[in-house]
Enzyme design. Sequence first.
Site, PDB file in Angstrom:
ATOM      1  N   GLY A  46       1.251  -1.319  -0.422  1.00  0.00           N
ATOM      2  CA  GLY A  46       0.134  -0.622   0.238  1.00  0.00           C
ATOM      3  C   GLY A  46       1.086   1.206   0.116  1.00  0.00           C
ATOM      4  N   GLN A  51       3.205   9.511   0.710  1.00  0.00           N
ATOM      5  CA  GLN A  51       4.240   9.342   0.688  1.00  0.00           C
ATOM      6  C   GLN A  51       5.668   9.376  -0.282  1.00  0.00           C
ATOM      7  OE1 GLN A  51       2.228   4.972   1.746  1.00  0.00           O
ATOM      8  NE2 GLN A  51       4.260   5.381   2.821  1.00  0.00           N
ATOM      9  N   CYS A  94       5.759  -0.307   7.407  1.00  0.00           N
ATOM     10  CA  CYS A  94       5.155   1.232   6.191  1.00  0.00           C
ATOM     11  C   CYS A  94       6.414   1.248   5.828  1.00  0.00           C
ATOM     12  CB  CYS A  94       4.940   2.392   7.380  1.00  0.00           C
ATOM     13  SG  CYS A  94       4.105   3.527   6.213  1.00  0.00           S
ATOM     14  N   LEU A  95       5.999   1.589   4.005  1.00  0.00           N
ATOM     15  CA  LEU A  95       7.663   1.809   3.241  1.00  0.00           C
ATOM     16  C   LEU A  95       8.021   2.798   4.073  1.00  0.00           C
ATOM     17  CD1 LEU A  95       5.967   1.157   0.097  1.00  0.00           C
ATOM     18  CD2 LEU A  95       7.631  -0.068   1.029  1.00  0.00           C
ATOM     19  N   HIS A 136      -4.738   2.141   7.862  1.00  0.00           N
ATOM     20  CA  HIS A 136      -2.788   2.828   8.292  1.00  0.00           C
ATOM     21  C   HIS A 136      -3.026   3.698   6.407  1.00  0.00           C
ATOM     22  CE1 HIS A 136       1.010   1.497   7.522  1.00  0.00           C
ATOM     23  NE2 HIS A 136       0.889   2.204   6.843  1.00  0.00           N
ATOM     24  N   GLU A 137      -2.734   3.273   5.257  1.00  0.00           N
ATOM     25  CA  GLU A 137      -3.185   4.199   4.172  1.00  0.00           C
ATOM     26  C   GLU A 137      -4.577   5.117   4.320  1.00  0.00           C
ATOM     27  OE1 GLU A 137      -0.438   3.532   2.503  1.00  0.00           O
ATOM     28  OE2 GLU A 137      -0.680   1.654   3.016  1.00  0.00           O
ATOM     29  N   HIS A 140      -2.356   7.740   6.968  1.00  0.00           N
ATOM     30  CA  HIS A 140      -1.332   8.834   6.225  1.00  0.00           C
ATOM     31  C   HIS A 140      -1.795  10.111   5.503  1.00  0.00           C
ATOM     32  CE1 HIS A 140       2.541   6.757   5.738  1.00  0.00           C
ATOM     33  NE2 HIS A 140       1.507   5.209   5.666  1.00  0.00           N
TER      34      HIS A 140
HETATM   35 NI    NI Z   1       2.368   2.555   5.595  1.00  0.00          NI
END
Ligand code: NI
Length: 175
Positions: A46, A51, A94-95, A136-137, A140
């Site tokens: 995701g 991001q 998370c990236l 989660h996304e 963000h």
């Molecule tokens: Ni994340």
Amino acid sequence: MAIRDILIVPNPQLKQVSKPVERVDDETRALMDDMLETMYDAPGIGLAAIQVGIPLRIIVMDLAGKDEDPAPQFFVNPQILEDVEDLLPWEEGCLSVPDYYEEVERPRRVKIRYLDYDGKEVIEWAEELYAVCIQHEMDHLNGVLFIDHLSRLKRQRAIRKVQKTVREKALDAAE
Ligand code: NI
């Protein structure tokens, strides 16, 4: 399509609240294509637009298993309409917080509304991994990271660990 740079904690841009997309057009789709390519390259399941430094309410995801065909999903202006009290603990990553994983509890099922790749409205229930990932996304989009759900101590430890990893990678690259 192009692979974009992913912002890493504690980059302050990640705390920004993203703005709604006014219209899903070719420009929006070009950004979603880039985001998907960036996510696959990372690799991750995701990615939110912020991001890659774009403060728009856009998410891409692919929850297909390793042996399954790719199943990209696109979410523009997603909203949670309903959730359930039942919480599901899940070890998240998370990236933007590379190489750090910790358990977070979120509602097991959420009813969501969003616009898809073509700008068409979709309303559906997400559950289990799908529910975890979309929540989660969506965090963000509001400037919230999964480590913000942890204790202050764990959060600081996570950021220190990430900074150490980033430093080590930079050293490796310089050699
Ligand atoms: Ni994340």
